[in-house]
Design a protein around this motif. Sequence first.
Motif, PDB file in Angstrom:
ATOM      1  N   THR A  56      45.282  72.035 -31.151  1.00 48.90           N
ATOM      2  CA  THR A  56      46.361  71.124 -30.751  1.00 48.90           C
ATOM      3  C   THR A  56      47.606  71.894 -30.330  1.00 48.90           C
ATOM      4  N   ILE A  64      46.889  66.146 -24.691  1.00 46.14           N
ATOM      5  CA  ILE A  64      46.692  65.546 -26.014  1.00 46.14           C
ATOM      6  C   ILE A  64      46.547  64.035 -25.888  1.00 46.14           C
ATOM      7  N   ARG A  65      47.362  63.421 -25.038  1.00 40.37           N
ATOM      8  CA  ARG A  65      47.306  61.967 -24.889  1.00 40.37           C
ATOM      9  C   ARG A  65      45.966  61.513 -24.327  1.00 40.37           C
ATOM     10  N   VAL A 263      58.724  67.423 -38.346  1.00 42.63           N
ATOM     11  CA  VAL A 263      57.544  66.617 -38.024  1.00 42.63           C
ATOM     12  C   VAL A 263      57.761  65.143 -38.359  1.00 42.63           C
ATOM     13  N   TYR A 272      53.200  66.218 -30.623  1.00 39.31           N
ATOM     14  CA  TYR A 272      52.201  66.637 -31.608  1.00 39.31           C
ATOM     15  C   TYR A 272      51.865  68.112 -31.498  1.00 39.31           C
ATOM     16  N   MET A 276      52.169  70.725 -34.566  1.00 36.37           N
ATOM     17  CA  MET A 276      51.067  71.525 -35.093  1.00 36.37           C
ATOM     18  C   MET A 276      51.381  73.019 -35.021  1.00 36.37           C
TER      19      MET A 276
END
Lengths: 308, 302
Positions: A56, A64-65, A263, A272, A276
């Motif tokens: 990630t 990511i989406r 976060v 994200y 990560m």
Amino acid sequence: MADVLTASRDAQAARFEGPHGPRPRNAFSRRNIFIYGTLILVALYYLLPLYVMVVTSLKGMPEIRMGNIFSPPIEVTFEPWVKAWAEACTGLNCDGLSRGFWNSVRITVPSVAVSIAIASVNGYALANWKFKGADIFFTILIVGAFIPYQVMIYPIVILLREIGLYGSLTGLVIVHSIFGMPILTLLFRNYFASVPEELFKAARVDGAGFWGIYFQIMLPMSLPIFVVAMILQVTGIWNDFLFGVIYTKPDLYPMTVQLNNIVNSVQGVKEYNVNMAATLLTGLVPLVIYFVSGKLFVRGIAAGAVKG
Amino acid sequence: MGGVGVATSDRPINLFRNMTAKVAAIPMILTVLFVFVGGTVWTVTYSFTSSKLLPKLKFVGLDQYERLWSTNRWIISIENLFIYGICSLIFSFVIGFVLAALMDQKIRFENTFRTIILYPFALSFIVTGLVWQWILNPEFGVQNIVRSLGWTGFVFDPLYNADIVIYGILIAGLWQGTGLIMVLMLAGLRGIDEDVWKAARVDGIPAWKTYLFIVIPMMRPVFVTTLVIIASGIVRVYDLVVAQTSGGPGIASEVPAKYVYDYMFQSQNLGQGFAASTMMLLAVAIVVIPWAYLEFGGRKRG
């Protein structure tokens, strides 16, 4: 050690069972497939979160989406890492996790040094220079390790405020030294107690005193246990969250606290990949220590569990 | 003080004898007196007062405790702690023991397997909580993956479902902690005399029966120690919840340690915080005192 044990055990088995020994095992027997299959599946499960973190943190947000969290990155980018380290915001500060990292270093290094210095001398006094009442204090110290921190948090706030150290790094170093004391003292006491008494007596006859014996005999002999204690303390203090959040100010927050603030902040768009990368960065120090130290780490945690 | 002669002849001056050792032990003595004993007594005492923003010695009897036990959030915290605690005990013992038993079969790559299973233990609860928050994220994580495989009705969103959120935290907690239990159990298994296994084999007892009826009863001390370690860790669980859910959704995943922190440092309601932390102390005492009694009370050791 274990190898020697196994070897002698095998030799014994061979002697007893002679030619009627167990059938040579097939490498692909059902038993082996079951054992290794289970262990490999379990190992994969344990590795999965680490893998997900790495993957990630190397993806861009659009990827990511669209994709799923387990797929490897199509286009590797290190931007999330840069952003997590140098630009991520907590509150008003936008200088990334680097601030927390250096705070954690400034907390961990003196805390480890002070707590080990205190505990080793203390363990040495308890093991070799018993005085009246020592055992009572030691017992309370060990039992005290089980008292939930929540019970002692506030009295310590008051104590630190009285001496003007509440909210400072020095205050936090004191707190870490206090709460590291039970386990470390136990560790050192047990180790020093196992040093042959003749050695101690010979040094006494030669005129060495408390500190002389400590620095010239005990210290050089017990380097491994100091390494174990260091591993234990570095990981423990680096991973601390509760004390950091209570006894320091936002500017001085250790890395774990800052990470959580980055976060779990409610404002802004969730990134994200940056999250990560930040998480991985925070976990990196203990992970490196863990993988480098290997068996010593296991010894450290076992020392906490197995009492002598 | 009458029988001077024999008893004290070899230690004439008691207070100054061993002076350096006593000086060296001052940090321990101060810690024990002022933090462990003093701090505990202080907190317990002030839990009977009406302290709000600042600690005040205005005693109100059991008021704080009555309010505590009639606060919904505390009840939920306790329920969560029970569910988390019992599941975590059962699962970490079973998983830890089974893994240790597998590792004890003279396998190859034992070190590699152990290194992999134990590494989460080196990570903080904050890191653990955040990773699992991401993996359990319904939009991107496990639920999304299963749905994209074709099972579109699949639902797995523990962190967003108040009824099962505590199990989502349990998953992360087990991932972090079972490695330790495995290592402890493995040390216990290695401590069993090989002759026991030989005798069992000679008698033709199957391996699982040997484990169940011979080895496990022999490992009682290891189990008890492990139980104490896990149990006192469970009562403290805090960071994991803060990182993974912040107590949410709503107050569905609150735990006692978080209740204490929030009331002491955010709601400025010290009395509640003290009462809640005293309850935590009580819970730990119920586990630790019988153990300490068995461990140290029975036989005297130096």
